[in-house]
Design a protein around this motif. Structure first.
Motif, PDB file in Angstrom:
ATOM      1  N   LYS A 187       0.846  -1.203   0.000  1.00 47.44           N
ATOM      2  CA  LYS A 187       0.000   0.000   0.000  1.00 47.44           C
ATOM      3  C   LYS A 187       0.875   1.245   0.000  1.00 47.44           C
ATOM      4  N   GLN A 188       1.943   1.151   0.814  1.00 47.60           N
ATOM      5  CA  GLN A 188       2.837   2.317   0.907  1.00 47.60           C
ATOM      6  C   GLN A 188       3.449   2.638  -0.465  1.00 47.60           C
ATOM      7  N   ASP A 189       3.863   1.599  -1.185  1.00 48.12           N
ATOM      8  CA  ASP A 189       4.462   1.831  -2.505  1.00 48.12           C
ATOM      9  C   ASP A 189       3.434   2.383  -3.495  1.00 48.12           C
ATOM     10  N   LEU A 190       2.207   1.882  -3.426  1.00 48.48           N
ATOM     11  CA  LEU A 190       1.181   2.410  -4.345  1.00 48.48           C
ATOM     12  C   LEU A 190       0.880   3.868  -4.009  1.00 48.48           C
ATOM     13  N   ASP A 191       0.848   4.186  -2.708  1.00 52.86           N
ATOM     14  CA  ASP A 191       0.606   5.580  -2.314  1.00 52.86           C
ATOM     15  C   ASP A 191       1.743   6.477  -2.807  1.00 52.86           C
ATOM     16  N   THR A 192       2.968   6.001  -2.646  1.00 55.03           N
ATOM     17  CA  THR A 192       4.119   6.799  -3.114  1.00 55.03           C
ATOM     18  C   THR A 192       4.029   7.021  -4.624  1.00 55.03           C
ATOM     19  N   LEU A 193       3.670   5.951  -5.347  1.00 52.55           N
ATOM     20  CA  LEU A 193       3.539   6.086  -6.804  1.00 52.55           C
ATOM     21  C   LEU A 193       2.423   7.086  -7.141  1.00 52.55           C
ATOM     22  N   GLY A 194       1.298   6.960  -6.442  1.00 57.19           N
ATOM     23  CA  GLY A 194       0.175   7.875  -6.675  1.00 57.19           C
ATOM     24  C   GLY A 194       0.593   9.322  -6.440  1.00 57.19           C
ATOM     25  N   ASN A 195       1.325   9.566  -5.352  1.00 61.46           N
ATOM     26  CA  ASN A 195       1.748  10.943  -5.042  1.00 61.46           C
ATOM     27  C   ASN A 195       2.716  11.477  -6.095  1.00 61.46           C
ATOM     28  N   LEU A 196       3.605  10.605  -6.531  1.00 65.42           N
ATOM     29  CA  LEU A 196       4.583  11.000  -7.556  1.00 65.42           C
ATOM     30  C   LEU A 196       3.864  11.401  -8.851  1.00 65.42           C
ATOM     31  N   LEU A 197       2.923  10.555  -9.269  1.00 67.66           N
ATOM     32  CA  LEU A 197       2.215  10.841 -10.524  1.00 67.66           C
ATOM     33  C   LEU A 197       1.333  12.080 -10.377  1.00 67.66           C
ATOM     34  N   ALA A 198       0.748  12.245  -9.183  1.00 60.22           N
ATOM     35  CA  ALA A 198      -0.095  13.433  -8.958  1.00 60.22           C
ATOM     36  C   ALA A 198       0.757  14.698  -9.078  1.00 60.22           C
ATOM     37  N   ALA A 199       1.974  14.671  -8.507  1.00 59.85           N
ATOM     38  CA  ALA A 199       2.840  15.862  -8.540  1.00 59.85           C
ATOM     39  C   ALA A 199       3.216  16.198  -9.992  1.00 59.85           C
ATOM     40  N   TYR A 200       3.607  15.179 -10.771  1.00 63.74           N
ATOM     41  CA  TYR A 200       3.989  15.446 -12.169  1.00 63.74           C
ATOM     42  C   TYR A 200       2.782  15.871 -13.006  1.00 63.74           C
ATOM     43  N   SER A 201       1.615  15.277 -12.713  1.00 59.21           N
ATOM     44  CA  SER A 201       0.396  15.629 -13.477  1.00 59.21           C
ATOM     45  C   SER A 201       0.034  17.096 -13.215  1.00 59.21           C
ATOM     46  N   ARG A 202       0.173  17.506 -11.948  1.00 59.76           N
ATOM     47  CA  ARG A 202      -0.148  18.901 -11.584  1.00 59.76           C
ATOM     48  C   ARG A 202       0.760  19.864 -12.329  1.00 59.76           C
ATOM     49  N   LYS A 203       2.063  19.511 -12.322  1.00 62.82           N
ATOM     50  CA  LYS A 203       3.046  20.374 -12.971  1.00 62.82           C
ATOM     51  C   LYS A 203       2.727  20.538 -14.452  1.00 62.82           C
ATOM     52  N   ARG A 204       2.297  19.456 -15.047  1.00 70.17           N
ATOM     53  CA  ARG A 204       2.090  19.443 -16.482  1.00 70.17           C
ATOM     54  C   ARG A 204       0.706  19.957 -16.890  1.00 70.17           C
ATOM     55  N   GLY A 205      -0.227  19.895 -15.954  1.00 73.92           N
ATOM     56  CA  GLY A 205      -1.585  20.353 -16.256  1.00 73.92           C
ATOM     57  C   GLY A 205      -2.432  19.302 -16.963  1.00 73.92           C
ATOM     58  N   GLU A 206      -1.916  18.102 -17.086  1.00 71.96           N
ATOM     59  CA  GLU A 206      -2.753  16.980 -17.560  1.00 71.96           C
ATOM     60  C   GLU A 206      -2.224  15.672 -16.969  1.00 71.96           C
ATOM     61  N   PRO A 207      -3.120  14.691 -16.839  1.00 75.17           N
ATOM     62  CA  PRO A 207      -2.729  13.522 -16.053  1.00 75.17           C
ATOM     63  C   PRO A 207      -1.725  12.592 -16.723  1.00 75.17           C
ATOM     64  N   ILE A 208      -0.836  12.056 -15.878  1.00 77.33           N
ATOM     65  CA  ILE A 208      -0.113  10.836 -16.260  1.00 77.33           C
ATOM     66  C   ILE A 208      -0.944   9.718 -15.646  1.00 77.33           C
ATOM     67  N   TYR A 209      -1.419   8.809 -16.475  1.00 78.93           N
ATOM     68  CA  TYR A 209      -2.324   7.768 -15.973  1.00 78.93           C
ATOM     69  C   TYR A 209      -1.567   6.637 -15.298  1.00 78.93           C
ATOM     70  N   LEU A 210      -2.269   6.005 -14.376  1.00 81.91           N
ATOM     71  CA  LEU A 210      -1.795   4.731 -13.835  1.00 81.91           C
ATOM     72  C   LEU A 210      -2.690   3.656 -14.443  1.00 81.91           C
ATOM     73  N   VAL A 211      -2.057   2.722 -15.135  1.00 80.24           N
ATOM     74  CA  VAL A 211      -2.793   1.611 -15.743  1.00 80.24           C
ATOM     75  C   VAL A 211      -2.380   0.351 -14.988  1.00 80.24           C
ATOM     76  N   SER A 212      -3.357  -0.258 -14.321  1.00 80.14           N
ATOM     77  CA  SER A 212      -3.027  -1.374 -13.435  1.00 80.14           C
ATOM     78  C   SER A 212      -3.649  -2.658 -13.985  1.00 80.14           C
ATOM     79  N   ASP A 213      -2.779  -3.580 -14.365  1.00 78.37           N
ATOM     80  CA  ASP A 213      -3.201  -4.857 -14.967  1.00 78.37           C
ATOM     81  C   ASP A 213      -3.278  -5.875 -13.823  1.00 78.37           C
ATOM     82  N   GLU A 214      -4.477  -6.381 -13.534  1.00 73.37           N
ATOM     83  CA  GLU A 214      -4.647  -7.133 -12.280  1.00 73.37           C
ATOM     84  C   GLU A 214      -5.311  -8.494 -12.418  1.00 73.37           C
TER      85      GLU A 214
END
Ligand SMILES: Cc1ncc(COP(=O)(O)O)c(C=O)c1O
Length: 395
Positions: A187-214
């Protein structure tokens, strides 16, 4: 040449799994199937749960007119409602049927999502080792794989992911429990990944998606659960299937779900529904949509896979193999005792043991052992595994 050059090249490159599968056919014809220990392919060896057959019988008796006709390209409303209810129960978000597209397995779902989001040349970051069919799926939609290494225990390496992010990054594609390593991300790693992508998406003004194959989400051991990716990040797609947990890979049924709060949901869903149609799937198999919607809480008996994992891990550890014990899926990814994994796997072949070189998954110096086989195969293969490692450890 009648076939497109690119396809011809892909045929010639033929995957390691296929090579091993073909080698297995030759050996089985020569030595008898019972004397060949085939760990090459992730084809579940357990039969679907008994309830699957009951549901099929009930559905076959339904004579409602028009039941075999075309339907919305996203799939039967009843099936999507059932999936949405299931996801709402198992995640913190409230899903509706309009967040779901029923798909032709996870492979079909991945193609639908990638076609929906990728512009030509867009990059998708993939932690390796990984399921190499992704390369073909990305190529189908003119996407470019950007491989990043994982840590020695196959957990996510955030420095590597961050270094790989460029202005062309469209998504990060993860698979947990993982094929080929069996790693389950915390969970901690997924949260870290989520925060990282959120920060880059904010900077860029459009989302970097997370695609999870499960497709292996339900196949986990020792009482662990796979944490929700939806809880970690809103710009998320989850793709899954019933191929592995209900042992239905031939039935080609799965679904893709979007986070209820994903940006521009209307166009994202519109895109996925269109792509499901124009990729030629039109819709996921109708009969199976209706079947799996009654089986969402079911699975094969996972404890049987856990027993196989334990037999294999204990046996190989006693012989001196080194590995990270998998938390899920039905693959083990041990180190080969020599760096040349292809040579080591060839030596195993001489004992009629078929594994796949780690290089085939961009994980050299390892091999993948698919243990979705009967217990006897694991038991009988063990002396051969031992003879081969002894040969190399001595040398
Ligand atoms: C990681 C991963 N993703 C996707 C798939 C494809 O699954 P499906 O048969 O549901 O298309 C597989 C099949 O082995 C897999 O291992």
């Amino acid at each position: 040449m009648p076939v497109a050059k690119k396809i011809q090249a892909s045929i010639e490159k033929s995957s390691w799994i296929r090579k091993m599968f073909e080698e297995g056919m030759v050996r089985k014809a020569k030595y008898g199937a019972e004397n060949v220990f085939d760990f090459s392919i992730g084809n579940p060896n357990l039969e679907p749960p008994a309830k699957f057959k009951e549901v099929l019988r009930d559905l076959a008796a339904d004579t409602t007119a028009g039941i075999h006709g075309y339907m919305p390209n996203a799939g039967h409303l009843e099936a999507r409602k059932a999936v949405a209810e299931y996801l709402s129960k198992h995640n913190r978000q409230a899903f509706g049927p309009d967040d779901i597209v029923m798909t032709v397995g996870a492979g079909g779902g991945l193609n639908v999502v990638l076609k929906t989001i990728l512009n030509p040349g867009d990059e998708v970051i993939i932690p390796s080792p990984y399921f190499v069919e992704y390369n073909f799926y990305l190529d189908n939609h003119q996407g470019v794989p950007k491989l990043v290494s994982t840590r020695p225990d196959f957990s996510l390496d955030f420095d590597a992911i961050e270094r790989a992010i460029s202005e062309k990054t469209k998504a990060v594609l993860i698979d947990s429990p993982n094929n080929p390593t069996g790693k389950v991300y915390s969970k901690q790693d997924l949260d870290t990944l989520g925060n990282l992508l959120a920060a880059y998406s904010r900077k860029r003004g459009e989302p970097i998606y997370l695609v999870s194959d499960e497709p292996y989400r339900k196949i986990v051991y020792d009482g662990i659960a796979v944490p929700s990716v939806f809880d970690a990040y809103p710009e998320t797609f989850v793709i899954t299937s019933f191929s592995k947990d209900l042992s239905l890979p031939g039935e080609r049924i799965g679904y893709a779900a979007v986070h209820p709060a994903i940006s521009d949901k209307k166009s994202v869903m519109g895109g996925m529904i269109l792509c499901n149609r124009v990729l030629g799937y039109v819709n996921a198999p109708s009969f199976m949509q209706r079947a799996v919607s009654k089986l969402l809480e079911e699975s094969v008996d996972i404890s049987l896979y856990q027993k196989k994992r334990d037999m294999l891990c204990n046996g190989l550890a006693d012989c001196g193999y080194e590995f990270t014990k998998p938390g899920g899926a039905f693959y083990l990814f041990p180190k080969t005792p020599i760096p040349d994994d292809v040579a080591f796997v060839s030596a195993l072949q001489e004992e009629n043991i078929l594994a796949v070189p780690g290089s085939g998954f961009y994980g050299p110096g390892h091999m993948r052992i698919a243990y979705c086989v009967d217990d006897r195969t694991i038991e009988k293969a063990m002396p051969g595994f031992e003879r081969v490692i002894k040969k190399y450890k001595k040398g």
